[in-house]
Design a protein around this motif. Structure first.
Motif, PDB file in Angstrom:
ATOM      1  N   UNK A  90       0.835  -1.203   0.000  1.00 42.19           N
ATOM      2  CA  UNK A  90       0.000   0.000   0.000  1.00 42.19           C
ATOM      3  C   UNK A  90       0.870   1.254   0.000  1.00 42.19           C
ATOM      4  N   UNK A  91       1.901   1.261   0.823  1.00 43.57           N
ATOM      5  CA  UNK A  91       2.827   2.396   0.876  1.00 43.57           C
ATOM      6  C   UNK A  91       3.527   2.575  -0.469  1.00 43.57           C
ATOM      7  N   UNK A  92       3.922   1.477  -1.101  1.00 42.48           N
ATOM      8  CA  UNK A  92       4.582   1.549  -2.400  1.00 42.48           C
ATOM      9  C   UNK A  92       3.652   2.146  -3.449  1.00 42.48           C
ATOM     10  N   UNK A  93       2.387   1.701  -3.467  1.00 40.00           N
ATOM     11  CA  UNK A  93       1.421   2.237  -4.433  1.00 40.00           C
ATOM     12  C   UNK A  93       1.158   3.719  -4.193  1.00 40.00           C
ATOM     13  N   UNK A  94       1.020   4.098  -2.933  1.00 43.77           N
ATOM     14  CA  UNK A  94       0.815   5.513  -2.607  1.00 43.77           C
ATOM     15  C   UNK A  94       2.004   6.346  -3.054  1.00 43.77           C
ATOM     16  N   UNK A  95       3.201   5.841  -2.836  1.00 41.68           N
ATOM     17  CA  UNK A  95       4.394   6.563  -3.251  1.00 41.68           C
ATOM     18  C   UNK A  95       4.421   6.739  -4.766  1.00 41.68           C
ATOM     19  N   UNK A  96       4.024   5.712  -5.504  1.00 41.72           N
ATOM     20  CA  UNK A  96       3.961   5.826  -6.965  1.00 41.72           C
ATOM     21  C   UNK A  96       2.953   6.904  -7.382  1.00 41.72           C
ATOM     22  N   UNK A  97       1.811   6.947  -6.706  1.00 41.90           N
ATOM     23  CA  UNK A  97       0.799   7.963  -7.014  1.00 41.90           C
ATOM     24  C   UNK A  97       1.335   9.365  -6.724  1.00 41.90           C
ATOM     25  N   UNK A  98       2.054   9.511  -5.632  1.00 40.01           N
ATOM     26  CA  UNK A  98       2.660  10.797  -5.278  1.00 40.01           C
ATOM     27  C   UNK A  98       3.680  11.203  -6.344  1.00 40.01           C
ATOM     28  N   UNK A  99       4.485  10.245  -6.784  1.00 44.22           N
ATOM     29  CA  UNK A  99       5.475  10.536  -7.823  1.00 44.22           C
ATOM     30  C   UNK A  99       4.809  11.017  -9.110  1.00 44.22           C
ATOM     31  N   UNK A 100       3.698  10.398  -9.489  1.00 39.38           N
ATOM     32  CA  UNK A 100       2.968  10.819 -10.693  1.00 39.38           C
ATOM     33  C   UNK A 100       2.465  12.249 -10.522  1.00 39.38           C
ATOM     34  N   UNK A 101       1.916  12.550  -9.358  1.00 38.33           N
ATOM     35  CA  UNK A 101       1.404  13.901  -9.101  1.00 38.33           C
ATOM     36  C   UNK A 101       2.537  14.922  -9.105  1.00 38.33           C
ATOM     37  N   UNK A 102       3.667  14.579  -8.511  1.00 39.37           N
ATOM     38  CA  UNK A 102       4.811  15.488  -8.514  1.00 39.37           C
ATOM     39  C   UNK A 102       5.309  15.741  -9.936  1.00 39.37           C
ATOM     40  N   UNK A 103       5.380  14.691 -10.736  1.00 43.16           N
ATOM     41  CA  UNK A 103       5.808  14.827 -12.128  1.00 43.16           C
ATOM     42  C   UNK A 103       4.853  15.719 -12.901  1.00 43.16           C
ATOM     43  N   UNK A 104       3.559  15.524 -12.684  1.00 43.72           N
ATOM     44  CA  UNK A 104       2.562  16.352 -13.367  1.00 43.72           C
ATOM     45  C   UNK A 104       2.687  17.813 -12.941  1.00 43.72           C
ATOM     46  N   UNK A 105       2.916  18.042 -11.659  1.00 45.01           N
ATOM     47  CA  UNK A 105       3.073  19.419 -11.169  1.00 45.01           C
ATOM     48  C   UNK A 105       4.319  20.074 -11.753  1.00 45.01           C
TER      49      UNK A 105
END
Length: 104
Positions: free
Chosen positions: A67-82
């Motif tokens: 779960x932590x790994x998936x959340x981190x991936x989602x955060x990375x996608x959001x950071x990249x988009x920003x």
């Protein structure tokens, strides 16, 4: 299973969820920017503690770690988009002002 390890993983998941939520809402004021900075500091602190543990300490926590790994991936996608959004915004502002981007 160690209670300390379980609490660390819960804390990491919580921090990642906060970070994701802040990134989804967007940074509109200094308050959100400060909150994101606090969340980042807490995430670094938790990850530093986790890094000092043995791999065996995490046996039995595979689901929580996933779960932590998936959340981190989602955060990375959001950071990249920003980052992409900001780069495009500055590029357009530079072009509008007649400033040439020397990287191009």
């Amino acid at each position: 299973m160690s209670n300390e390890t379980q609490e660390l993983i819960k804390r990491l998941v919580s921090v990642l969820e906060k970070e994701k939520q802040l990134l989804l809402l967007g940074i509109k004021t200094g308050k959100e920017a400060e909150e994101l900075e606090k969340v980042e500091s807490e995430k670094i602190e938790v990850l530093s503690i986790i890094a000092q543990k043995d791999l065996e300490d995490f046996k039995g926590f595979e689901e929580e770690l996933e779960r932590a790994r998936r959340l981190n991936e989602e955060v990375e996608v959001l950071l990249t988009a920003n980052i992409s959004f900001l780069e495009n915004l500055f590029k357009e502002l530079s072009e509008a002002d007649g400033i040439v981007d020397k990287r191009a």
